[in-house]
Motif scaffolding. Structure first.
Motif, PDB file in Angstrom:
ATOM      1  N   TRP A 286      29.887  35.860  53.157  1.00 24.56           N
ATOM      2  CA  TRP A 286      30.405  36.861  54.115  1.00 24.56           C
ATOM      3  C   TRP A 286      29.343  37.198  55.152  1.00 24.56           C
ATOM      4  CZ3 TRP A 286      28.614  41.814  55.191  1.00 24.56           C
ATOM      5  CH2 TRP A 286      29.442  42.595  56.001  1.00 24.56           C
ATOM      6  N   GLU A 287      28.116  37.461  54.706  1.00 22.63           N
ATOM      7  CA  GLU A 287      27.064  37.855  55.645  1.00 22.63           C
ATOM      8  C   GLU A 287      26.750  36.721  56.617  1.00 22.63           C
ATOM      9  OE1 GLU A 287      24.126  40.911  54.641  1.00 22.63           O
ATOM     10  OE2 GLU A 287      22.644  39.290  54.837  1.00 22.63           O
ATOM     11  N   ALA A 288      26.845  35.466  56.158  1.00 20.60           N
ATOM     12  CA  ALA A 288      26.602  34.321  57.044  1.00 20.60           C
ATOM     13  C   ALA A 288      27.794  34.036  57.950  1.00 20.60           C
ATOM     14  CB  ALA A 288      26.278  33.082  56.212  1.00 20.60           C
ATOM     15  N   GLY A 289      28.947  34.678  57.687  1.00 23.80           N
ATOM     16  CA  GLY A 289      30.133  34.487  58.514  1.00 23.80           C
ATOM     17  C   GLY A 289      30.815  33.145  58.319  1.00 23.80           C
ATOM     18  N   LEU A 290      30.645  32.526  57.136  1.00 27.93           N
ATOM     19  CA  LEU A 290      31.130  31.164  56.903  1.00 27.93           C
ATOM     20  C   LEU A 290      32.550  31.130  56.345  1.00 27.93           C
ATOM     21  CD1 LEU A 290      27.986  29.612  55.184  1.00 27.93           C
ATOM     22  CD2 LEU A 290      28.783  29.173  57.513  1.00 27.93           C
ATOM     23  N   PRO A 291      33.283  30.055  56.610  1.00 26.17           N
ATOM     24  CA  PRO A 291      34.541  29.813  55.898  1.00 26.17           C
ATOM     25  C   PRO A 291      34.264  29.644  54.407  1.00 26.17           C
ATOM     26  CG  PRO A 291      34.366  28.384  57.820  1.00 26.17           C
ATOM     27  CD  PRO A 291      33.024  29.018  57.641  1.00 26.17           C
ATOM     28  N   PHE A 292      35.192  30.131  53.582  1.00 23.04           N
ATOM     29  CA  PHE A 292      34.976  30.175  52.141  1.00 23.04           C
ATOM     30  C   PHE A 292      36.184  29.580  51.423  1.00 23.04           C
ATOM     31  CE2 PHE A 292      34.084  33.319  48.396  1.00 23.04           C
ATOM     32  CZ  PHE A 292      33.513  32.287  47.662  1.00 23.04           C
ATOM     33  N   GLY A 293      35.968  28.461  50.748  1.00 28.27           N
ATOM     34  CA  GLY A 293      36.971  27.910  49.839  1.00 28.27           C
ATOM     35  C   GLY A 293      36.644  28.395  48.451  1.00 28.27           C
ATOM     36  N   TYR A 294      37.402  29.348  47.961  1.00 23.76           N
ATOM     37  CA  TYR A 294      37.022  29.987  46.703  1.00 23.76           C
ATOM     38  C   TYR A 294      37.918  29.552  45.552  1.00 23.76           C
ATOM     39  CZ  TYR A 294      40.837  33.378  47.546  1.00 23.76           C
ATOM     40  OH  TYR A 294      42.053  33.977  47.774  1.00 23.76           O
ATOM     41  N   VAL A 295      37.279  29.403  44.389  1.00 27.25           N
ATOM     42  CA  VAL A 295      37.989  29.047  43.172  1.00 27.25           C
ATOM     43  C   VAL A 295      38.376  30.339  42.465  1.00 27.25           C
ATOM     44  CG1 VAL A 295      37.872  27.814  40.981  1.00 27.25           C
ATOM     45  CG2 VAL A 295      36.695  26.900  42.999  1.00 27.25           C
ATOM     46  N   PRO A 296      39.660  30.631  42.320  1.00 27.58           N
ATOM     47  CA  PRO A 296      40.086  31.901  41.729  1.00 27.58           C
ATOM     48  C   PRO A 296      39.694  32.016  40.255  1.00 27.58           C
ATOM     49  CG  PRO A 296      41.903  30.813  42.883  1.00 27.58           C
ATOM     50  CD  PRO A 296      40.800  29.812  42.748  1.00 27.58           C
ATOM     51  N   ARG A 297      39.531  33.259  39.819  1.00 30.75           N
ATOM     52  CA  ARG A 297      39.373  33.577  38.401  1.00 30.75           C
ATOM     53  C   ARG A 297      40.376  34.686  38.072  1.00 30.75           C
ATOM     54  NH1 ARG A 297      33.345  34.991  37.057  1.00 30.75           N
ATOM     55  NH2 ARG A 297      33.484  36.158  38.996  1.00 30.75           N
ATOM     56  N   PRO A 298      41.676  34.380  38.049  1.00 30.16           N
ATOM     57  CA  PRO A 298      42.683  35.434  37.927  1.00 30.16           C
ATOM     58  C   PRO A 298      42.597  36.223  36.637  1.00 30.16           C
ATOM     59  CG  PRO A 298      43.679  33.247  37.710  1.00 30.16           C
ATOM     60  CD  PRO A 298      42.280  33.039  38.179  1.00 30.16           C
ATOM     61  N   GLU A 299      42.012  35.638  35.572  1.00 34.59           N
ATOM     62  CA  GLU A 299      41.899  36.384  34.315  1.00 34.59           C
ATOM     63  C   GLU A 299      40.780  37.409  34.358  1.00 34.59           C
ATOM     64  OE1 GLU A 299      41.707  33.061  34.498  1.00 34.59           O
ATOM     65  OE2 GLU A 299      43.707  32.456  33.793  1.00 34.59           O
ATOM     66  N   PHE A 300      39.850  37.269  35.308  1.00 25.85           N
ATOM     67  CA  PHE A 300      38.711  38.181  35.373  1.00 25.85           C
ATOM     68  C   PHE A 300      39.134  39.435  36.128  1.00 25.85           C
ATOM     69  CE2 PHE A 300      34.243  39.190  36.922  1.00 25.85           C
ATOM     70  CZ  PHE A 300      33.827  39.635  35.689  1.00 25.85           C
ATOM     71  N   PRO A 301      38.928  40.628  35.565  1.00 30.67           N
ATOM     72  CA  PRO A 301      39.426  41.845  36.202  1.00 30.67           C
ATOM     73  C   PRO A 301      38.904  42.091  37.615  1.00 30.67           C
ATOM     74  CG  PRO A 301      38.885  42.276  33.908  1.00 30.67           C
ATOM     75  CD  PRO A 301      38.391  40.879  34.205  1.00 30.67           C
ATOM     76  N   GLU A 302      37.737  41.538  37.947  1.00 24.56           N
ATOM     77  CA  GLU A 302      37.169  41.714  39.279  1.00 24.56           C
ATOM     78  C   GLU A 302      37.942  40.951  40.350  1.00 24.56           C
ATOM     79  OE1 GLU A 302      32.668  41.215  41.202  1.00 24.56           O
ATOM     80  OE2 GLU A 302      33.386  39.825  39.681  1.00 24.56           O
ATOM     81  N   PHE A 303      38.744  39.972  39.942  1.00 21.38           N
ATOM     82  CA  PHE A 303      39.354  39.046  40.887  1.00 21.38           C
ATOM     83  C   PHE A 303      40.216  39.708  41.964  1.00 21.38           C
ATOM     84  CE2 PHE A 303      43.036  36.333  41.998  1.00 21.38           C
ATOM     85  CZ  PHE A 303      42.368  35.388  42.759  1.00 21.38           C
ATOM     86  N   PRO A 304      41.121  40.647  41.643  1.00 24.47           N
ATOM     87  CA  PRO A 304      41.955  41.220  42.708  1.00 24.47           C
ATOM     88  C   PRO A 304      41.146  41.888  43.821  1.00 24.47           C
ATOM     89  CG  PRO A 304      42.911  41.704  40.568  1.00 24.47           C
ATOM     90  CD  PRO A 304      41.551  41.125  40.306  1.00 24.47           C
ATOM     91  N   ALA A 305      40.097  42.625  43.454  1.00 20.37           N
ATOM     92  CA  ALA A 305      39.286  43.290  44.478  1.00 20.37           C
ATOM     93  C   ALA A 305      38.553  42.267  45.343  1.00 20.37           C
ATOM     94  CB  ALA A 305      38.289  44.250  43.834  1.00 20.37           C
ATOM     95  N   LEU A 306      37.944  41.265  44.711  1.00 22.39           N
ATOM     96  CA  LEU A 306      37.196  40.264  45.476  1.00 22.39           C
ATOM     97  C   LEU A 306      38.114  39.420  46.357  1.00 22.39           C
ATOM     98  CD1 LEU A 306      34.503  38.821  43.030  1.00 22.39           C
ATOM     99  CD2 LEU A 306      34.196  40.489  44.845  1.00 22.39           C
ATOM    100  N   SER A 307      39.214  38.928  45.785  1.00 16.24           N
ATOM    101  CA  SER A 307      40.105  38.062  46.565  1.00 16.24           C
ATOM    102  C   SER A 307      40.776  38.843  47.684  1.00 16.24           C
ATOM    103  CB  SER A 307      41.149  37.416  45.668  1.00 16.24           C
ATOM    104  OG  SER A 307      41.971  38.389  45.047  1.00 16.24           O
ATOM    105  N   GLY A 308      41.113  40.114  47.441  1.00 16.26           N
ATOM    106  CA  GLY A 308      41.695  40.931  48.501  1.00 16.26           C
ATOM    107  C   GLY A 308      40.743  41.099  49.668  1.00 16.26           C
ATOM    108  N   PHE A 309      39.466  41.325  49.363  1.00 12.04           N
ATOM    109  CA  PHE A 309      38.454  41.472  50.419  1.00 12.04           C
ATOM    110  C   PHE A 309      38.265  40.151  51.163  1.00 12.04           C
ATOM    111  CE2 PHE A 309      34.090  41.091  51.927  1.00 12.04           C
ATOM    112  CZ  PHE A 309      33.968  42.240  52.699  1.00 12.04           C
TER     113      PHE A 309
END
Length: 361
Positions: A286-309
């Motif tokens: 994010w700080e570098a301003g780069l495109p991000f291809g992210y591998v989801p971790r839907p079972e991890f509780p942090e995932f909705p907050a991170l993926s939403g951002f």
């Protein structure tokens, strides 16, 4: 400002250690800082970020977090077994560490996100700061696992007893009393061209570099030399080589986890990132301003907050984890590299966190 600081860092991956190092860097900008780091994250990781000889290191199990079966899967039964040996905190250990902090004239205890540090600070009559985008009691409750619920009950009061809570964007459970700061990431040291040259990319060479990573946990990428990658694209893959140094294999540049190049330098030298969706990787991308291809971790509780951002604030797309195993993810590269790079402005998260700590002092 002269500050003697004890940092208690969870060993869950390298991301929390990276966030702690970013804050220590920002505190150094304000004056003399003498950190003592308590963690089982390897010393070399902190040396890469802070410089050898610039801190004291005590190897100590400060936290359990989650036992990972692999970078994408937590082993809840194994986690409960380890927690059973770790909690409640050993009173003798807390008292011994409290005496040590008083003997070393520590001014402040910083925790990311290891609540043992809060207990030790309380024993030593010191102020404590928790840096988090989640706390382990919240994570354990979100799994709805009976054994983990019991340990959540033990940990929750400790997080409430910290003198100051700094929440890094995006927080999973916002707290009204917390200081909220932008994503916290380490700064690069080299400019883009210097790092690319160190990777063997000549100045002026029209190549697109893509950083590929799964954090500090080993992952089998398969035979990267067989990937269908455009001739103009080179993959940079920390953690894919077992030997030290840099190895070129087909379209990929392979390095061990302990890379000869500083990871934030790699981030700022590439044109896109493909990685597990973890906090530190997200923040640096994010700080570098780069495109991000992210591998989801839907079972991890942090995932909705991170993926939403990520979906709202970055040029990004999700890539199924199975495709990172079988090589199918390479079909997303052209789409990722077509995304524009975003220019960031405003205060850095690490600087904002350092300001909050300085104001507390």
């Amino acid at each position: 400002m002269s500050l003697r600081l004890a940092a208690f860092v969870t060993p869950h991956g390298f991301g929390h250690a990276a966030r702690t190092c970013a804050i220590l860097e920002a505190l150094r900008d304000r004056g003399d800082v003498e950190p003592t780091i308590y963690s089982t994250v390897p010393r070399w990781f902190f040396e890469a970020s802070l410089g050898a000889g610039s801190f004291r290191y005590q190897k100590l199990t400060t936290d359990v977090g989650l036992v990972q079966a692999d970078p994408l899967t937590a082993d809840l039964e194994a986690t409960a077994e380890v927690l059973d040996r770790f909690l409640p905190f050993d009173p003798g250990l807390v008292e011994s560490l409290g005496r040590e902090l008083r003997r070393e004239a520590i001014d402040l205890v910083l925790c990311d996100v290891a609540p043992l540090g809060i207990a030790v600070a309380e024993m030593a009559d010191l102020r404590s700061v928790v840096v988090e985008n989640f706390t382990w009691d919240w994570i354990y409750r979100e799994y709805d696992h009976p054994d983990l619920e019991r340990y959540a009950e033990i940990l929750a009061p400790w997080f409430d007893r910290a003198t100051l809570t700094v929440q890094a964007t995006p927080p999973c459970r916002p707290r009204a009393e917390a200081v909220t700061v932008p994503p916290i990431a380490r700064r690069p040291r080299r400019d883009r061209e210097q790092t690319r040259e160190a990777l063997g990319v000549r100045s002026g060479e029209e190549l697109k570099l893509v950083l590929v990573g799964m954090g500090g946990i080993s992952w089998d990428y398969g035979d990267l030399s067989e990937l269908a990658v455009p001739d103009s694209v080179v993959l940079v893959v920390p953690g894919a080589a077992v030997e030290s140094g840099i190895e070129r294999r087909g379209p990929a540049i392979l390095m061990p986890h302990r890379t000869p190049l500083y990871h934030p330098d790699l981030v700022h030298a590439v044109d896109a990132v493909v990685a597990k969706l973890g906090y530190s990787t997200m923040a640096e991308t994010w700080e570098a301003g780069l495109p991000f291809g992210y591998v989801p971790r839907p079972e991890f509780p942090e995932f909705p907050a991170l993926s939403g951002f990520v979906d709202a604030e970055m040029e990004a797309r999700s890539i199924p984890g199975r495709e990172l195993r079988n090589g199918g993810w390479s079909r997303y590269l052209e789409e990722l590299l077509a995304f524009p790079r975003r220019k960031r402005s405003g205060p850095r998260g690490a600087d904002a966190a350092a300001t909050a700590i300085a104001e507390l002092l």
